[in-house]
Write a protein that holds these residues in place. Sequence first.
Motif, PDB file in Angstrom:
ATOM      1  N   GLY A  10       0.803  -1.210   0.000  1.00  0.00           N
ATOM      2  CA  GLY A  10       0.000   0.000   0.000  1.00  0.00           C
ATOM      3  C   GLY A  10       0.836   1.260   0.000  1.00  0.00           C
ATOM      4  N   ALA A  11       2.072   1.179   0.472  1.00  0.00           N
ATOM      5  CA  ALA A  11       2.947   2.355   0.529  1.00  0.00           C
ATOM      6  C   ALA A  11       4.382   1.896   0.398  1.00  0.00           C
ATOM      7  CB  ALA A  11       2.746   3.109   1.844  1.00  0.00           C
ATOM      8  N   LEU A  12       5.259   2.818   0.010  1.00  0.00           N
ATOM      9  CA  LEU A  12       6.667   2.506  -0.107  1.00  0.00           C
ATOM     10  C   LEU A  12       7.279   2.309   1.270  1.00  0.00           C
ATOM     11  CD1 LEU A  12       7.791   5.030  -2.881  1.00  0.00           C
ATOM     12  CD2 LEU A  12       7.317   2.595  -3.135  1.00  0.00           C
ATOM     13  N   GLY A  13       8.354   1.533   1.322  1.00  0.00           N
ATOM     14  CA  GLY A  13       9.045   1.287   2.576  1.00  0.00           C
ATOM     15  C   GLY A  13       9.774   2.513   3.075  1.00  0.00           C
ATOM     16  N   ASP A  14      10.479   2.316   4.187  1.00  0.00           N
ATOM     17  CA  ASP A  14      11.201   3.432   4.800  1.00  0.00           C
ATOM     18  C   ASP A  14      12.219   4.037   3.848  1.00  0.00           C
ATOM     19  OD1 ASP A  14       9.713   2.951   7.057  1.00  0.00           O
ATOM     20  OD2 ASP A  14      11.247   1.666   7.988  1.00  0.00           O
ATOM     21  N   ARG A  15      12.818   3.216   2.993  1.00  0.00           N
ATOM     22  CA  ARG A  15      13.836   3.709   2.068  1.00  0.00           C
ATOM     23  C   ARG A  15      13.292   3.864   0.649  1.00  0.00           C
ATOM     24  NH1 ARG A  15      19.221   0.196   3.784  1.00  0.00           N
ATOM     25  NH2 ARG A  15      19.249   0.822   5.985  1.00  0.00           N
ATOM     26  N   GLY A  16      11.974   3.906   0.525  1.00  0.00           N
ATOM     27  CA  GLY A  16      11.380   4.049  -0.792  1.00  0.00           C
ATOM     28  C   GLY A  16      11.400   2.774  -1.603  1.00  0.00           C
ATOM     29  N   ASN A  17      11.594   1.627  -0.942  1.00  0.00           N
ATOM     30  CA  ASN A  17      11.638   0.356  -1.651  1.00  0.00           C
ATOM     31  C   ASN A  17      10.225  -0.169  -1.902  1.00  0.00           C
ATOM     32  OD1 ASN A  17      14.451   0.357  -1.538  1.00  0.00           O
ATOM     33  ND2 ASN A  17      14.450  -0.617   0.474  1.00  0.00           N
ATOM     34  N   LEU A  18      10.082  -0.942  -2.986  1.00  0.00           N
ATOM     35  CA  LEU A  18       8.816  -1.576  -3.284  1.00  0.00           C
ATOM     36  C   LEU A  18       8.599  -2.765  -2.361  1.00  0.00           C
ATOM     37  CD1 LEU A  18       8.994  -1.620  -7.194  1.00  0.00           C
ATOM     38  CD2 LEU A  18       7.693  -0.027  -5.780  1.00  0.00           C
ATOM     39  N   CYS A  19       7.344  -3.186  -2.232  1.00  0.00           N
ATOM     40  CA  CYS A  19       7.062  -4.390  -1.453  1.00  0.00           C
ATOM     41  C   CYS A  19       7.616  -5.598  -2.198  1.00  0.00           C
ATOM     42  CB  CYS A  19       5.558  -4.527  -1.234  1.00  0.00           C
ATOM     43  SG  CYS A  19       4.617  -4.813  -2.757  1.00  0.00           S
ATOM     44  N   VAL A  20       7.622  -6.740  -1.534  1.00  0.00           N
ATOM     45  CA  VAL A  20       8.236  -7.936  -2.103  1.00  0.00           C
ATOM     46  C   VAL A  20       7.587  -8.317  -3.433  1.00  0.00           C
ATOM     47  CG1 VAL A  20       8.643 -10.390  -1.744  1.00  0.00           C
ATOM     48  CG2 VAL A  20       8.942  -8.796   0.150  1.00  0.00           C
ATOM     49  N   THR A  21       6.265  -8.289  -3.480  1.00  0.00           N
ATOM     50  CA  THR A  21       5.559  -8.705  -4.701  1.00  0.00           C
ATOM     51  C   THR A  21       5.873  -7.787  -5.862  1.00  0.00           C
ATOM     52  OG1 THR A  21       3.750  -9.701  -3.434  1.00  0.00           O
ATOM     53  CG2 THR A  21       3.297  -9.094  -5.724  1.00  0.00           C
ATOM     54  N   LEU A  22       5.752  -6.476  -5.647  1.00  0.00           N
ATOM     55  CA  LEU A  22       6.014  -5.540  -6.734  1.00  0.00           C
ATOM     56  C   LEU A  22       7.482  -5.564  -7.158  1.00  0.00           C
ATOM     57  CD1 LEU A  22       3.841  -2.447  -5.727  1.00  0.00           C
ATOM     58  CD2 LEU A  22       3.294  -4.310  -7.300  1.00  0.00           C
ATOM     59  N   ALA A  23       8.387  -5.714  -6.192  1.00  0.00           N
ATOM     60  CA  ALA A  23       9.811  -5.801  -6.529  1.00  0.00           C
ATOM     61  C   ALA A  23      10.091  -7.061  -7.345  1.00  0.00           C
ATOM     62  CB  ALA A  23      10.651  -5.795  -5.249  1.00  0.00           C
ATOM     63  N   THR A  24       9.423  -8.162  -7.000  1.00  0.00           N
ATOM     64  CA  THR A  24       9.622  -9.413  -7.740  1.00  0.00           C
ATOM     65  C   THR A  24       9.080  -9.288  -9.158  1.00  0.00           C
ATOM     66  OG1 THR A  24       9.428 -10.664  -5.677  1.00  0.00           O
ATOM     67  CG2 THR A  24       9.194 -11.884  -7.728  1.00  0.00           C
TER      68      THR A  24
END
Length: 292
Positions: free
Chosen positions: A59-73
């Motif tokens: 639903g939102a970017l991580g603390d460092r602006g990283n994508l969640c696991v699914t979107l990053a994959t």
Amino acid sequence: MARAVPAWWQAGPFAAVFGLFFLLPLALTLAVSFWNFNEYELIPAFSLRNYLTVFEGCGALGDRGNLCVTLATYASTLQLCALVWACTLALGFTVAYFLAFHVRSPGMQTALFVLCTVPFWTSNVIRMISWVPLLGRNGLVNDFLMGAHLVDHPVEWLLFSRFSVVLAFVHLYTMFMIVPIFNSMMRIDRSLLEAASDAGASAWQALWNVVVPLSRTGILIGSIFVITIVMGDFVTIGVMGGQQIASVGKIIQVQTSYLQFPLAAANAVILLAVVLMIIWGLTQLVDIRREL
């Protein structure tokens, strides 16, 4: 005079096979994706738990602006897919163009075309493993580079990296791009190229304005083959990536191995939806039914 068999009756056996081996498993996968499960059993009760788990934290970017696991994959898988598609398209188009327009003898065309299929005489796993003694730290490529004093240390990224994964994909699936493009090029009226030459077009202009547009059906079909195979692949990425590169297919394989079938089914449904959207976007560029 014998009565003609109705068209629907003729199509019946093929429709039954299609429904039994494609639609039914797909429907079962969709149904299981909504089931619940625990450590011991599958619970056939409607639940959105699996889809919520897949997109957990997206639903939102991580603390460092990283994508969640699914979107990053998915981003990693799409990047690999784009690289493989570009490489197979460039190589497949070049080979098909050479066979179609520079090899005059039909017998030689057939012989060279069959030569392209030689790698398919062995399994994919054997063809992948054959790269290991070439690209490894003590492989032939590193031995040559160090023997020629081009490098001081073995090149690490040749194997178990994105490079080796893309290389293996291109090796395995370029033929799926060559065949439809070659088929489209063989249907091009050669008088069109002669007319382009008479009009003053250079070889590159004739290629870009005549050959490429008339080969777009083959390019689209080859692209669909390559994209659908690469998006769901997990064996090649696992072997050539050293189990270090994430992909959607790999996630589904791991979840299946841990008997998390509903979660794996949800991921499979999402992957199918993404692939269908890509194919839909490609088919908007070319009307395959009209072109064929």
